[in-house]
Scaffold this motif. Structure first.
Motif, PDB file in Angstrom:
ATOM      1  N   HIS A 224      -6.946   8.067  -0.154  1.00 58.53           N
ATOM      2  CA  HIS A 224      -7.895   7.195   0.565  1.00 58.53           C
ATOM      3  C   HIS A 224      -8.296   5.990  -0.284  1.00 58.53           C
ATOM      4  O   HIS A 224      -9.472   5.657  -0.385  1.00 58.53           O
ATOM      5  CB  HIS A 224      -9.133   7.978   1.017  1.00 58.53           C
ATOM      6  CG  HIS A 224      -8.808   9.012   2.048  1.00 58.53           C
ATOM      7  ND1 HIS A 224      -9.416   9.080   3.273  1.00 58.53           N
ATOM      8  CD2 HIS A 224      -7.894  10.012   2.044  1.00 58.53           C
ATOM      9  CE1 HIS A 224      -8.899  10.074   3.983  1.00 58.53           C
ATOM     10  NE2 HIS A 224      -7.983  10.655   3.254  1.00 58.53           N
TER      11      HIS A 224
ATOM     12  N   ASP B  80       0.437  -1.238   6.295  1.00 52.02           N
ATOM     13  CA  ASP B  80       0.531   0.057   5.613  1.00 52.02           C
ATOM     14  C   ASP B  80       1.733   0.876   6.071  1.00 52.02           C
ATOM     15  O   ASP B  80       1.652   2.080   6.231  1.00 52.02           O
ATOM     16  CB  ASP B  80      -0.779   0.859   5.736  1.00 52.02           C
ATOM     17  CG  ASP B  80      -1.261   0.983   7.168  1.00 52.02           C
ATOM     18  OD1 ASP B  80      -0.508   0.620   8.080  1.00 52.02           O
ATOM     19  OD2 ASP B  80      -2.401   1.442   7.370  1.00 52.02           O
TER      20      ASP B  80
ATOM     21  N   SER C 190     -10.432  -1.595   0.985  1.00 49.41           N
ATOM     22  CA  SER C 190      -9.268  -1.440   0.133  1.00 49.41           C
ATOM     23  C   SER C 190      -9.685  -1.561  -1.329  1.00 49.41           C
ATOM     24  O   SER C 190     -10.136  -2.614  -1.771  1.00 49.41           O
ATOM     25  CB  SER C 190      -8.217  -2.513   0.460  1.00 49.41           C
ATOM     26  OG  SER C 190      -7.246  -2.548  -0.571  1.00 49.41           O
TER      27      SER C 190
ATOM     28  N   MET D  72      -6.834   3.036   6.792  1.00 54.38           N
ATOM     29  CA  MET D  72      -5.497   3.130   7.360  1.00 54.38           C
ATOM     30  C   MET D  72      -5.513   2.586   8.774  1.00 54.38           C
ATOM     31  O   MET D  72      -6.480   2.791   9.500  1.00 54.38           O
ATOM     32  CB  MET D  72      -5.070   4.597   7.374  1.00 54.38           C
ATOM     33  CG  MET D  72      -5.014   5.175   5.984  1.00 54.38           C
ATOM     34  SD  MET D  72      -5.376   6.939   5.946  1.00 54.38           S
ATOM     35  CE  MET D  72      -7.093   6.940   5.481  1.00 54.38           C
TER      36      MET D  72
ATOM     37  N   GLN E  42      -2.809   5.559  -0.428  1.00 55.92           N
ATOM     38  CA  GLN E  42      -3.637   5.142   0.702  1.00 55.92           C
ATOM     39  C   GLN E  42      -4.053   6.313   1.594  1.00 55.92           C
ATOM     40  O   GLN E  42      -5.234   6.566   1.793  1.00 55.92           O
ATOM     41  CB  GLN E  42      -2.865   4.114   1.537  1.00 55.92           C
ATOM     42  CG  GLN E  42      -3.688   3.588   2.699  1.00 55.92           C
ATOM     43  CD  GLN E  42      -2.874   2.734   3.636  1.00 55.92           C
ATOM     44  OE1 GLN E  42      -1.661   2.870   3.721  1.00 55.92           O
ATOM     45  NE2 GLN E  42      -3.543   1.850   4.337  1.00 55.92           N
ATOM     46  N   ARG E  43      -3.065   7.019   2.125  1.00 52.90           N
ATOM     47  CA  ARG E  43      -3.386   8.085   3.077  1.00 52.90           C
ATOM     48  C   ARG E  43      -3.766   9.377   2.377  1.00 52.90           C
ATOM     49  O   ARG E  43      -4.534  10.170   2.896  1.00 52.90           O
ATOM     50  CB  ARG E  43      -2.211   8.309   4.026  1.00 52.90           C
ATOM     51  CG  ARG E  43      -1.901   7.087   4.856  1.00 52.90           C
ATOM     52  CD  ARG E  43      -1.006   7.387   6.045  1.00 52.90           C
ATOM     53  NE  ARG E  43      -0.740   6.169   6.788  1.00 52.90           N
ATOM     54  CZ  ARG E  43       0.213   5.290   6.470  1.00 52.90           C
ATOM     55  NH1 ARG E  43       1.010   5.529   5.446  1.00 52.90           N
ATOM     56  NH2 ARG E  43       0.383   4.195   7.176  1.00 52.90           N
TER      57      ARG E  43
ATOM     58  N   ASN F 217       0.850  -1.194   0.000  1.00 48.75           N
ATOM     59  CA  ASN F 217       0.000   0.000   0.000  1.00 48.75           C
ATOM     60  C   ASN F 217       0.883   1.240   0.000  1.00 48.75           C
ATOM     61  O   ASN F 217       1.544   1.532   0.985  1.00 48.75           O
ATOM     62  CB  ASN F 217      -0.882   0.011   1.251  1.00 48.75           C
ATOM     63  CG  ASN F 217      -2.012  -0.989   1.156  1.00 48.75           C
ATOM     64  OD1 ASN F 217      -2.837  -0.920   0.249  1.00 48.75           O
ATOM     65  ND2 ASN F 217      -2.042  -1.950   2.070  1.00 48.75           N
TER      66      ASN F 217
ATOM     67  N   SER G 215      -7.443   3.042   0.474  1.00 52.33           N
ATOM     68  CA  SER G 215      -7.825   2.004   1.435  1.00 52.33           C
ATOM     69  C   SER G 215      -7.802   2.611   2.835  1.00 52.33           C
ATOM     70  O   SER G 215      -7.253   3.690   3.043  1.00 52.33           O
ATOM     71  CB  SER G 215      -6.877   0.807   1.337  1.00 52.33           C
ATOM     72  OG  SER G 215      -5.549   1.217   1.441  1.00 52.33           O
TER      73      SER G 215
END
Lengths: 245, 194, 458
Positions: A140, A174, A153, A144, A136-137, A131, A142
């Motif tokens: 978004h 992650d 995800s 966290m 991811q962060r 990831n 998935s």
């Protein structure tokens, strides 16, 4: 649906197969894809190094190439995030805001816009998903582990549609790989240590491949894997979703 | 200009424009079906001991035995027996020898196993910290769900000092290994009276 | 040559097993934090409330400080104001001199570290005994703390054992944490009982009551403050909160974020000095009002010093606190310290991959990774980045803004790498030190597209 393909510079130069897979996949899924020929770099390397002021030329070039499409799709969460957060061009405010809203990372484009429910793909290997932080962060893609919100995800959702794939998650699902743009050379020791630790966790799962949505992270992990003489290979998620082995 | 004026002026010049305080919605906060059970579980998980008692009879017996043992025992719970008022003016060098202390707490907090103790309940601010072993008495009905309710029930400005105490003193400063008994009490037992 | 994070980190990582241990130990703390946060369904809401309370407080800070001062004075507390570290140290020195104090104990206060109080007082042959176990360990070793909550987290029990053997005469080779902690307990009990003056930090100061709260697990702040005839509490002015009821929000978040505990063992509420005691509060600016003026960075003043951002930071875990060469290390330190000295700390905002985990764990929702990015822009604009970096960036910007030039350079570069791999696979190439270069394909994606794109579409 007019889709513009944005292929980040290092993918263009070093990983053309990722661009090819992305293009083929989008076309398979019925998109009318154009590749604006005069594109170069999103400007992120400069901006993340403190020189956002120098990325004006890149910004203007980006706006020139990517105005007038319904969507812009790129196989890189990091570059997409950069455009979303930092694209600027004083003389083209409307286009800029349109681009910022219409640009998508490949997997979120598939799950959220095309709403893909099944894929005609097969990949009979053990695969570990990395990831990438910006996807991811930042985007978004998935949930966290730090936040106390329901788990999801988008990349996993897609990979689960692939036949015969064996997906595994590393212990720290992650944690950053340590690429970090110019961080990878200016903080070489930490960067490599972080990468080695990621590789080790995937190794513990005996994966054949490490995949992800960001070729930059994968390039960093690949460099470490190769130096270690590892058999583990890297592969971009677009290549798996497009595969029909 | 004094440092005070310089600082306050700099702040007044630089602070952003006023934004409102949030409303802390009490019904958005966790509650527990069995607050006592929660209190016990949490406090035991952080090294404390919890005992549910029907009344003070048992504890009185223990207290009398403690006093008779020759150990330096200080009582600050009126219901248990004579109060050791002399502790109020005692020096640290004497209090250092206190083996065991009995104190009454105002309330307990289910979410974290803490109890609130006012200075007046300690007799001496130093007492619950310097004693080797701490016995705390609370009433079961005084266990509240969270810190929000706790602050509603107490008045932190009422006395000169007060503290939430959650179990015995501890440290994990050496390799993150938990050691009970850092500088304060080595053990903390809460007797919850039904 | 200037000490930079990357150089110090490289030194730290040279001992790889120890780095792994450091990383694992802090990750364990992060996991405990996750577990504690999961225990409260309202966790994200709590963070939001905490953030809003702090935002409000910053927007009314001057009035709240005045209110606090007035109430504190009415409570019999003596209030001092210090514009910088030097003034803070002088105020404390003044109190010490006035009372001819010999024995001083101090519980953990990152502010006094920031102001270098111990070193200042040492010049006058005044010894301050740090009483937090971790701080006492590093004090014996003449090292700064490497973590704001776990000051000795960079040390192993063997190190502590050797240090205590030297300074406290503990049994050589006895590495049992229980045994070592007991030795420190006995040693420091003597110091507490004899202490004439106690210095503590402040976790929260309440405007409405004029009181303040100090949180510890060990009980060392209380042992000192309730024994000594004089208590000095030192606080950065951002420690203020409006009302006592807000403590409910912050005390629920603080320990859970810091160590995964539901609350610290002791949350002590100081309201008035005890009879016969003298109680002082020193309110310190030291760059904070400057930070307040920086719109992009003022948010950092919401920090409650829980260190959750340290424990989650993949860079901190693998480089150790000392690599940040400042009193407050980690991600939060990297956005606070450039304000104090931009030149000396120009490297810190770059000691991050901008992964964003810090922002996610922050109990008061400081956008730490975004501020790191913004500091990079400020530092580059002020000219504090390496000259080589600047030249490289200029070249890159020029190249990328001219697509045909970029394509030419790309093609040429790929060709060079294929024909002469030693051009890039050499010692001057930092990437190559521990990583292979990517293989260079014959054609770029664009080249392929021009040849095959159309076929593909049919």
């Amino acid at each position: 649906m007019k889709v513009a393909l944005f292929i980040p510079c290092y993918i263009d130069q070093f990983y053309p197969q990722v661009g090819i897979a992305t293009l083929q996949l989008l076309e398979k899924l019925g998109c009318d894809v154009s590749f604006p020929l005069e594109q170069s770099c999103c400007g992120q390397p400069m901006a993340n190094s403190g020189f956002a002021s120098l990325s004006k030329g890149c910004d203007i070039n980006f706006v020139k190439n990517f105005s007038g499409f319904d969507y812009i799709v790129a196989p890189s969460g990091s570059c997409v995030l950069h455009i979303k957060e930092h694209l600027k061009a004083e003389l083209h405010l409307e286009e800029v805001s349109r681009i910022r809203n219409n640009i998508y990372e490949l997997s979120e484009f598939l799950t959220d816009v095309l709403k893909v429910k099944k894929l005609n793909a097969r990949f009979p290997f053990k695969v570990g998903l990395h990831n990438s932080c910006h996807g991811q962060r930042g985007l978004h893609l998935s949930s966290m582990t730090e936040t106390m919100l329901p788990a999801f995800s988008k990349p996993e959702q897609l990979l689960n549609m692939v036949k015969d794939i064996q997906l595994s998650n590393p212990k720290r699902n992650d944690e950053c790989c340590g690429f970090g743009g110019t961080f990878c050379v200016f903080e070489e020791a930490v960067s490599v240590k972080m990468g080695k630790d990621r590789v080790e966790e995937h190794d513990a799962n005996s994966v054949d491949y490490i995949t992800g949505g960001d070729t930059s992270c994968l390039m960093h992990l690949e460099g470490i894997l190769k130096r270690q003489g590892s058999k583990v290979k890297i592969i971009h998620i677009a290549e798996i979703l497009n595969s029909s082995l | 200009m004094s440092a005070r004026e310089n600082i306050l002026n700099a702040i007044a010049t630089n602070q952003p424009s006023l934004v409102p305080l949030p409303v802390i919605e009490r019904n958005a906060v966790i509650d527990y079906e069995d607050r006592y059970a929660q209190f016990k579980t949490v406090l035991e998980s952080i090294g404390g001991k919890v005992k549910l008692i029907q009344n003070l009879t048992e504890l009185k017996k223990q207290f009398i035995a403690d006093k008779a043992s020759g150990n330096f025992v200080i009582n600050a719970v009126a219901d248990l027996g004579e109060l050791d008022n002399q502790v109020a003016s005692m020096q640290a060098s004497d209090m250092e020898k206190v083996e065991k202390t009995y104190i009454k707490a105002t309330l307990g907090v289910a979410e974290n196993g803490a109890v609130w103790v006012y200075e007046s309940q300690m007799q001496n601010r130093l007492l619950p910290f310097i004693c080797q072993h701490l016995i705390i008495v609370i009433d079961k009905k005084d266990i509240v769900a969270t810190m929000h309710q706790a602050y509603e029930s107490i008045d932190v400005a009422k006395e000169g000092f007060g503290a939430f105490i959650a179990g015995p003193s501890k440290t994990a400063d050496i390799e993150q290994s938990l050691v009970i008994g850092a500088h304060g009490a080595r053990s903390a037992t809460v007797y919850v009276v039904e | 040559m200037k000490t930079t994070h990357s150089k110090l980190a490289e030194k730290f990582i040279a001992d790889e097993p120890r780095t792994d241990w450091h990383d694992e130990t802090l990750w364990f703390v992060r996991e405990k934090r996750d577990k504690a946060a999961h225990g409260l369904p309202e966790w994200e809401q709590l963070r939001e409330w905490a953030s809003q309370i702090k935002n409000h407080t910053l927007s009314n800070l001057s009035d709240y400080l005045k209110e606090f001062e007035e109430k504190a004075k009415a409570n019999g507390i003596i209030v001092h104001w210090a514009e910088n570290g030097a003034e803070h140290n002088k105020i404390i020195h003044g109190i010490i001199q006035r009372h001819k104090i010999q024995k001083i104990v101090k519980s953990k206060s990152m502010l006094t570290e920031e102001c270098h109080l111990n070193e200042y007082l040492q010049q006058y042959n005044i010894e301050v005994v740090d009483t937090d176990l971790g701080e006492r360990i590093v004090q014996f070793r003449k090292e700064p703390p490497s973590h704001i909550v776990l000051p000795a987290i960079h040390l192993k029990k063997e190190d502590v054992s050797a240090t205590f053997h030297e300074h406290l005469g503990t049994e050589k080779g006895n590495n049992d944490p229980q045994y070592l902690t007991e030795a420190a307990r006995q040693h420091l009990r003597d110091k507490f009982v004899q202490s004439e003056l106690a210095i503590t930090g402040v976790n929260f100061a309440v405007a409405e009551t004029g009181g303040f709260v100090v949180c510890t697990n060990e009980g060392n702040a209380d042992m000192g403050a309730h024994t000594a005839a004089i208590h000095i509490a030192c606080m950065g002015f951002e420690k203020i909160i409006p009302k006592a009821e807000h403590l409910g929000v912050f005390l629920r978040l603080l320990a859970r974020s810091a160590t995964g505990q539901p609350i610290t063992t002791y949350s002590s509420h100081f309201q008035k000095p005890r009879p016969g005691q003298e109680m002082h509060i020193v309110i310190v600016d030291n760059g904070r009002s400057k930070q307040l003026s920086r719109e992009d960075f003022r948010n950092s003043l919401k920090c409650i010093r829980c260190a959750a951002c340290f424990n989650t930071c993949p860079v901190y875990r693998r480089s150790g606190g000392h690599s940040y060469h400042t009193a407050v290390a980690g991600p939060i330190g990297s956005i606070l310290n450039p304000n104090l000295d931009m030149k000396a700390n120009a490297d810190l905002p770059f000691a991050s991959t901008l992964c964003g985990s810090c922002t996610n764990v922050c109990p008061v929702k400081i956008n730490i990774h975004e501020q790191l990015w913004k500091w990079r822009q400020v530092i580059a604009a002020e000219g504090y980045t390496d000259a080589t970096k600047k030249i490289g960036m200029n070249a890159m910007a020029f190249l990328f803004s001219k697509p045909s030039l970029y394509r030419f350079a790309g093609k040429w570069g790929r060709w060079m790498m294929r024909i002469f791999p030693f051009v890039t696979n050499n010692k001057l190439n930092i990437w190559y030190k521990q990583r292979e270069m990517p293989e260079s394909p014959k054609e770029s994606f664009r080249d392929w597209y021009l040849k095959n794109g159309k076929i593909n579409r049919n």
